[in-house]
Design a protein around this motif. Structure first.
Motif, PDB file in Angstrom:
ATOM      1  N   PRO A 608      -9.801  -7.951 -15.234  1.00 16.42           N
ATOM      2  CA  PRO A 608      -9.052  -7.047 -16.018  1.00 16.42           C
ATOM      3  C   PRO A 608      -7.762  -6.493 -15.359  1.00 16.42           C
ATOM      4  CG  PRO A 608     -10.907  -5.910 -15.294  1.00 16.42           C
ATOM      5  CD  PRO A 608     -11.109  -7.170 -14.923  1.00 16.42           C
ATOM      6  N   PHE A 609      -7.648  -6.441 -14.029  1.00 20.04           N
ATOM      7  CA  PHE A 609      -6.616  -5.540 -13.326  1.00 20.04           C
ATOM      8  C   PHE A 609      -6.302  -6.482 -12.098  1.00 20.04           C
ATOM      9  CE2 PHE A 609      -9.870  -2.513 -14.742  1.00 20.04           C
ATOM     10  CZ  PHE A 609      -9.068  -1.858 -15.720  1.00 20.04           C
ATOM     11  N   GLY A 610      -6.431  -7.745 -12.178  1.00 16.37           N
ATOM     12  CA  GLY A 610      -5.964  -8.634 -11.160  1.00 16.37           C
ATOM     13  C   GLY A 610      -4.437  -8.555 -10.850  1.00 16.37           C
ATOM     14  N   GLY A 611      -3.707  -8.512 -11.947  1.00 19.55           N
ATOM     15  CA  GLY A 611      -2.432  -8.471 -11.948  1.00 19.55           C
ATOM     16  C   GLY A 611      -1.869  -7.347 -11.208  1.00 19.55           C
ATOM     17  N   LEU A 612      -2.377  -6.106 -11.459  1.00 14.00           N
ATOM     18  CA  LEU A 612      -2.054  -4.616 -10.991  1.00 14.00           C
ATOM     19  C   LEU A 612      -2.329  -4.969  -9.560  1.00 14.00           C
ATOM     20  CD1 LEU A 612      -0.990  -1.880 -11.378  1.00 14.00           C
ATOM     21  CD2 LEU A 612      -3.125  -1.420 -11.847  1.00 14.00           C
ATOM     22  N   VAL A 613      -3.548  -5.322  -9.141  1.00 16.09           N
ATOM     23  CA  VAL A 613      -4.031  -5.408  -7.740  1.00 16.09           C
ATOM     24  C   VAL A 613      -3.099  -6.244  -6.778  1.00 16.09           C
ATOM     25  CG1 VAL A 613      -5.873  -6.025  -6.052  1.00 16.09           C
ATOM     26  CG2 VAL A 613      -6.419  -5.150  -8.332  1.00 16.09           C
ATOM     27  N   ALA A 614      -2.669  -7.394  -7.502  1.00 21.05           N
ATOM     28  CA  ALA A 614      -1.656  -8.366  -6.646  1.00 21.05           C
ATOM     29  C   ALA A 614      -0.332  -7.666  -6.463  1.00 21.05           C
ATOM     30  CB  ALA A 614      -1.462  -9.543  -7.374  1.00 21.05           C
ATOM     31  N   PHE A 615       0.146  -6.988  -7.522  1.00 25.61           N
ATOM     32  CA  PHE A 615       1.557  -6.413  -7.241  1.00 25.61           C
ATOM     33  C   PHE A 615       1.520  -5.295  -6.431  1.00 25.61           C
ATOM     34  CE2 PHE A 615       4.260  -3.002  -8.640  1.00 25.61           C
ATOM     35  CZ  PHE A 615       5.499  -3.424  -8.266  1.00 25.61           C
ATOM     36  N   GLN A 640       5.643  -4.578 -17.812  1.00 23.35           N
ATOM     37  CA  GLN A 640       4.517  -5.494 -18.468  1.00 23.35           C
ATOM     38  C   GLN A 640       3.185  -4.831 -17.978  1.00 23.35           C
ATOM     39  OE1 GLN A 640       4.538  -9.625 -17.914  1.00 23.35           O
ATOM     40  NE2 GLN A 640       2.670  -9.849 -19.242  1.00 23.35           N
ATOM     41  N   LEU A 641       3.035  -4.598 -16.590  1.00 23.86           N
ATOM     42  CA  LEU A 641       1.689  -3.995 -15.845  1.00 23.86           C
ATOM     43  C   LEU A 641       1.450  -2.499 -16.376  1.00 23.86           C
ATOM     44  CD1 LEU A 641       2.178  -5.169 -12.199  1.00 23.86           C
ATOM     45  CD2 LEU A 641       0.512  -6.083 -14.034  1.00 23.86           C
ATOM     46  N   ILE A 642       2.606  -1.830 -16.757  1.00 20.83           N
ATOM     47  CA  ILE A 642       2.342  -0.418 -17.047  1.00 20.83           C
ATOM     48  C   ILE A 642       1.871  -0.377 -18.287  1.00 20.83           C
ATOM     49  CG2 ILE A 642       3.526   1.680 -17.648  1.00 20.83           C
ATOM     50  CD1 ILE A 642       5.476   1.339 -15.228  1.00 20.83           C
ATOM     51  N   ARG A 643       2.618  -1.047 -19.369  1.00 22.80           N
ATOM     52  CA  ARG A 643       1.874  -1.093 -20.650  1.00 22.80           C
ATOM     53  C   ARG A 643       0.824  -2.013 -21.145  1.00 22.80           C
ATOM     54  NH1 ARG A 643       8.215  -2.611 -23.260  1.00 22.80           N
ATOM     55  NH2 ARG A 643       8.947  -0.517 -22.832  1.00 22.80           N
ATOM     56  N   GLY A 644       0.449  -2.811 -20.007  1.00 19.61           N
ATOM     57  CA  GLY A 644      -0.964  -3.759 -20.313  1.00 19.61           C
ATOM     58  C   GLY A 644      -1.897  -2.903 -19.626  1.00 19.61           C
ATOM     59  N   PHE A 645      -1.809  -2.115 -18.710  1.00 21.45           N
ATOM     60  CA  PHE A 645      -2.801  -1.010 -18.243  1.00 21.45           C
ATOM     61  C   PHE A 645      -3.078  -0.143 -19.326  1.00 21.45           C
ATOM     62  CE2 PHE A 645      -4.581   2.801 -16.024  1.00 21.45           C
ATOM     63  CZ  PHE A 645      -5.599   2.042 -15.408  1.00 21.45           C
ATOM     64  N   GLY A 646      -1.999   0.613 -19.799  1.00 22.19           N
ATOM     65  CA  GLY A 646      -2.174   1.678 -20.886  1.00 22.19           C
ATOM     66  C   GLY A 646      -2.912   1.157 -21.933  1.00 22.19           C
TER      67      GLY A 646
END
Length: 723
Positions: A608-615, A640-646
């Motif tokens: 679920p949070f792989g993209g956030l971790v990578a960035f 995209q990461l901000i809106r996707g996480f929210g």
């Protein structure tokens, strides 16, 4: 009067000197006168000689001049010549007066003279008497010296006679045989106190006679015959009494402690035989050894046979090893397997056998146990058997030392003559049993029972069993190591593909290991042994390798980690329950569990949070290298990461929590993993906030859509499971 006389003498001397001077001046020297052919020899009174010294005269004149009367006369100017004549006249008058006084007292003087003469006569007689008395005292003194010499000689003779009398009295007392001694030895029963008293007296007299015979005393021949007959009679009665007590051991169901106590009461009997009839003493000792040796052998053989009948029917066999799968099949003629092979790896209440209360508890009574249909594990039977052996051996050793008057190596040899056959039979039985024994916990408990019994024997000061304890340990240790190595080999050779269907729950082999290892570690903590820890270390390595091999059978890394965490957690929980928290096994599995848990959390957060971790990792690396300007090209990705996480973090956290609780059998462990994942998620989002606070991304419009950290923490706490 004295002053007047002194003054007159001084005046006379001055007048004479003055007259002599005048004569010399008027007449001149009288040389060549008739009748004066030879000079007058006056000696020291010759004042005309050159040797006359006037110093003394001057001193005398000076002393007279110091007189008060002379001074007065000189001051008044009196003529000395006239004054001298006057003094002489006065002296003559005084002299005449004195003569008249003497004449008047002549009768008294005569009477005084007579009295003095009479006193002289009395004193002369007294002198004669004292002389006679002195001569008498001299003779008395010589007589006293003679008497003293005679008295000293008499004292020496008296002391010599007293010394001879004492020695002779001792000799006579030692040789004379009183009638009371003869009567007691011949007629009194050996159990009466007077027989024991007179026997001690007889022993003392026999020793005294032997000593005197060695010195050549002829009087010993007069009593030798009487003493020999009394000795033979006493030896005969003692021999019959002791042999009767020894034969009483042979009766069935006899409590041998009663006759032993009776023998100790009369232990002087054997001392008497040892000093007076060694052949009989050897006969009694040999008879005792033979009787007691057979008795102990028969007793323990029977006890062991009955004891083994109350052992559990289900015992571990060679196929009951840690790495053997439960689905393994045996041959047609093989015995049925244990209901649950896990029971042989579990300590349970078996460890109480080495507790202080159970270790010295009363021994098991086989027929009572059979009547109550009770069954016991081997270590309980071993404890009962060896506690009986320890108790009886200690009592026997102390009896031997006290009754047979031996110590050191002699006591050790005599003890093994009595107990040797029994000990050998016990060792053979143990060796035979261990040949088919595959219960490592039972063998290890037996080892610790022996170690404790050895300490008890040392406290009781009974070293005779030391060699036996070493022989027992020599049998137990190799068997224990062999069983442990067999289990190690069974785990090493286990093929995960033959274990049937696999799931992520704790494997039964790791559960066996956890129970088995915790059992041995808890036992070993009481009396640590390095060899045991080395073998457990080998087993631990093989179990860890086995867990990794089984985990490799799962297709996904997530399932592998779930399997590893479940098994590590289960083994750690069992070890912490039984063993100390600082043991090597606990520390090792704690490290493995922490490492795999951290890896699982990262694996759990990755979908679920792989993209956030990578960035976040890439951005932190750029900032660290000083290349933050490259973040300006990542605005679309960040938005995209901000809106996707929210939009998805709540559903992702809910799914994550449910997945964790389904994957782990230990809810406590699952809870800690969820907490770790949520904590790491908060830390990740906090790092994301710090990256967005960089100047390159600070003006990004999407930053307004960021979730507040404190709000996120409050929301995540709602997903914390409570049990």
């Amino acid at each position: 009067m004295a002053a007047a006389a002194t003054m007159a003498a001084a005046a006379r001397e001055l007048v004479l000197r003055a007259g002599a001077s005048d004569m010399e001046e008027e007449e001149g020297p009288l040389e060549g006168g008739p009748g004066l052919q030879e000079p007058l020899q006056l000696g020291e009174l010759d004042i005309t000689s050159d040797e006359f010294i006037l110093d003394e005269v001057d001193v005398h004149i000076q002393a007279n001049l110091e007189d008060e009367l002379v001074k007065e006369a000189l001051k008044t100017g009196v003529d000395l010549r006239h004054y001298s004549k006057q003094v002489e006249l006065e002296l003559q008058q005084i002299e005449q007066k004195s003569i008249r006084d003497y004449i008047q007292e002549s009768e008294n003087i005569a009477s005084l003279h007579n009295q003095i003469t009479a006193c002289d006569a009395v004193l002369e007689r007294m002198e004669q008497m004292l002389g006679a008395f002195q001569s008498d005292l001299s003779s008395i003194s010589s007589e006293i010296r003679t008497l003293q010499e005679q008295s000293g000689a008499m004292n020496i003779r008296l002391r010599n006679r007293q010394a001879v009398r004492g020695k002779l009295g001792e000799l006579v007392d030692g040789l004379v045989v009183p009638s009371a001694l003869v009567t007691a030895i011949l007629e009194a029963p050996v159990t009466e106190p007077r027989f024991l008293e007179q026997l001690q007296e007889l022993d003392a007299k026999a020793a005294a006679v032997r000593e005197q015979e060695a010195r050549g005393t002829a009087a010993c021949a007069d009593v030798r015959g009487v003493l020999d007959r009394l000795r033979i009679k006493a030896v005969t009665k003692i021999r019959e009494f002791i042999l009767q007590k020894i034969y009483s051991f042979r009766k069935p169901m006899t409590n041998y402690q009663i006759p032993q106590t009776a023998l100790l009461k009369y232990r002087f009997f054997y001392q008497f035989l040892l000093g007076n009839e060694r052949a009989t003493a050897k006969e009694i000792r040999d008879e005792y050894v033979e009787t007691l040796s057979k008795m102990y052998l028969s007793y323990y053989r029977s006890y062991l046979g009955r004891l083994m009948k109350v052992q559990y029917e289900e015992v571990a066999e060679k196929d009951d090893l840690m790495g053997v799968e439960d689905t393994a099949k045996k041959g047609f003629f093989s015995k049925p397997s244990l209901r649950s092979r896990n029971t042989i790896f579990t300590l349970g209440t078996r460890g109480s056998v080495i507790s202080p209360t159970e270790l010295e508890a009363p021994i098991l009574v086989p027929h009572t146990a059979q009547r109550g249909e009770q069954r016991y594990p081997f270590e309980a039977l071993f404890r009962s058997q060896h506690y009986a052996l320890l108790d009886n051996s200690c009592r026997e050793y102390l009896f031997i030392c006290e009754f047979f008057v031996v110590s050191g190596s002699a006591a050790h040899d005599l003890f093994h003559a009595v107990m040797g056959r029994t000990l050998s039979m016990t060792l053979k039985h143990l060796e035979s049993y261990l040949t088919d024994c595959y219960d490592a916990i039972a063998v290890f408990l037996c080892i610790h029972i022996v170690l404790r019994f050895r300490n008890i024997a040392a406290k009781r000061d009974v070293p005779a069993l030391d060699r036996y304890w070493e022989q027992v340990l020599t049998l137990l240790w190799p068997r224990f190591e062999l069983i442990l190595e067999m289990n190690v080999q069974s785990v090493r050779s286990t093929d995960p593909q033959r274990l049937g269907g696999l799931d992520t729950r704790p494997h039964y082999i790791t559960r066996r290991y956890a129970e088995f290892s915790s059992a041995l570690v808890s036992i070993n903590q009481t009396i640590p042994n390095e060899r045991t820890m080395q073998l457990l270390g080998q087993l631990q390595v093989e179990v860890e390798n086995f867990v990794l091999r089984v985990a490799a059978e799962f297709s996904s890394r997530k399932e592998q980690l779930v399997f590893l965490i479940n098994n590590y957690d289960m083994m750690l929980g069992v070890l912490m329950e039984r063993a100390a928290d600082d043991s090597k096994e606990v520390e090792s599995f704690q490290q493995l569990l922490n490492a795999r848990t951290q890896e699982f959390i990262e694996e759990l957060l990755s979908p679920p949070f792989g993209g956030l971790v990578a960035f976040v990792k890439e951005a932190e690396a750029l900032i660290e290298r000083g290349q933050a300007e490259r973040l300006r090209g990542e605005e679309a990705r960040v938005t995209q990461l901000i809106r996707g996480f929210g939009s998805s973090w709540k559903s992702s956290v809910e799914s994550l929590s449910q997945d964790v609780m389904r994957s782990f059998t230990n809810f406590k462990n699952g809870t800690s993993i969820i907490q770790g994942a949520l904590t790491q998620l908060i830390q990740l989002y906090h790092r994301f906030h710090r990256v967005l606070s960089q100047p390159q991304l600070r003006a990004l419009p999407a930053r307004a859509e960021l979730i507040n950290i404190h709000h996120l923490m409050v929301e995540l706490k709602k997903h914390k499971p409570n049990f």
